[in-house]
Scaffold this motif. Sequence first.
Motif, PDB file in Angstrom:
ATOM      1  N   VAL A   1       6.087   3.930   7.703  1.00 12.62           N
ATOM      2  CA  VAL A   1       5.408   3.897   6.401  1.00 12.62           C
ATOM      3  C   VAL A   1       4.183   4.809   6.446  1.00 12.62           C
ATOM      4  O   VAL A   1       3.931   5.599   5.529  1.00 12.62           O
ATOM      5  CB  VAL A   1       4.963   2.464   6.018  1.00 12.62           C
ATOM      6  CG1 VAL A   1       4.269   2.477   4.656  1.00 12.62           C
ATOM      7  CG2 VAL A   1       6.136   1.510   5.986  1.00 12.62           C
TER       8      VAL A   1
ATOM      9  N   ILE B   1       5.355   1.906  -3.445  1.00  6.39           N
ATOM     10  CA  ILE B   1       5.082   1.446  -2.075  1.00  6.39           C
ATOM     11  C   ILE B   1       4.242   2.486  -1.337  1.00  6.39           C
ATOM     12  O   ILE B   1       3.275   2.144  -0.646  1.00  6.39           O
ATOM     13  CB  ILE B   1       6.385   1.164  -1.312  1.00  6.39           C
ATOM     14  CG1 ILE B   1       7.100  -0.043  -1.916  1.00  6.39           C
ATOM     15  CG2 ILE B   1       6.115   0.917   0.170  1.00  6.39           C
ATOM     16  CD1 ILE B   1       8.502  -0.271  -1.390  1.00  6.39           C
TER      17      ILE B   1
ATOM     18  N   VAL C   1       9.728  -2.972   1.691  1.00  2.00           N
ATOM     19  CA  VAL C   1       8.994  -1.954   2.452  1.00  2.00           C
ATOM     20  C   VAL C   1       9.810  -1.547   3.665  1.00  2.00           C
ATOM     21  O   VAL C   1       9.981  -0.360   3.958  1.00  2.00           O
ATOM     22  CB  VAL C   1       7.594  -2.468   2.871  1.00  2.00           C
ATOM     23  CG1 VAL C   1       6.853  -1.388   3.662  1.00  2.00           C
ATOM     24  CG2 VAL C   1       6.780  -2.886   1.656  1.00  2.00           C
TER      25      VAL C   1
ATOM     26  N   ALA D   1       3.023  -4.479   0.839  1.00  2.00           N
ATOM     27  CA  ALA D   1       3.949  -5.070  -0.124  1.00  2.00           C
ATOM     28  C   ALA D   1       3.199  -5.801  -1.230  1.00  2.00           C
ATOM     29  O   ALA D   1       3.536  -5.675  -2.416  1.00  2.00           O
ATOM     30  CB  ALA D   1       4.901  -6.032   0.596  1.00  2.00           C
TER      31      ALA D   1
ATOM     32  N   VAL E   1       2.379  -4.459   6.860  1.00  3.39           N
ATOM     33  CA  VAL E   1       3.477  -4.259   5.916  1.00  3.39           C
ATOM     34  C   VAL E   1       3.372  -5.283   4.792  1.00  3.39           C
ATOM     35  O   VAL E   1       3.607  -4.972   3.619  1.00  3.39           O
ATOM     36  CB  VAL E   1       4.841  -4.360   6.641  1.00  3.39           C
ATOM     37  CG1 VAL E   1       5.980  -4.446   5.635  1.00  3.39           C
ATOM     38  CG2 VAL E   1       5.045  -3.165   7.566  1.00  3.39           C
TER      39      VAL E   1
END
Length: 201
Positions: A66, A24, A56, A46, A42
């Motif tokens: 992230v 990830i 995630v 993913a 996101v």
Amino acid sequence: MSDATARRRGRPPRTESAGTRDRILAAAREEFSARGYEKTSVRGIAKTAGVDPALVHHYFGTKEQVFEAAIEVAFAPALQAPGALADGPLDGVGERLARFVLGIWENPATRAPVLAIVRSAVDNETAAAVFRRLIASQLLRRVAAQVDAPDAELRAELAAAQLVGCAMLRYVIKVEPLASADVEQIIARVAPVVQGHLTGP
């Protein structure tokens, strides 16, 4: 009822690969590098990682989190800069730091992720805030801790500004003749200025 049905949707099974988190992160760095912070989602991270978007969120939380995790890994080489200050005599610290920072930009393997970070920070305030937090807590304060002066933090920031400004013009904006100049020539000219910021009167 099957195990897949029994477990909560989006949660990793107990046998989930230990490499999922790293996958990830690698996907996040790739997406942020290609699209910048604003256009990265996101869901896109993913998809690139080949996982459900819920994973995630499970491992990292929000897109901001992230991004922070991804750039911390990508920025890791630059975080070794304080060591460049400590490794040698004080009167050569400007050259060591200039050589170290410009060396990161000269190497294509380390330049690409750092370039992605800088571009994201320039384009988006959220990304800029994350970048500032990382720079302040993990780099500038550690550099300042090795400067024996009452205004150590300001000195560290001015030295960083000199090097970041040079890197931006050479590697991001690509202003000539700086963009094509020999890196040794640049180090020779920038190092005394960085030295002055860190140890000058």
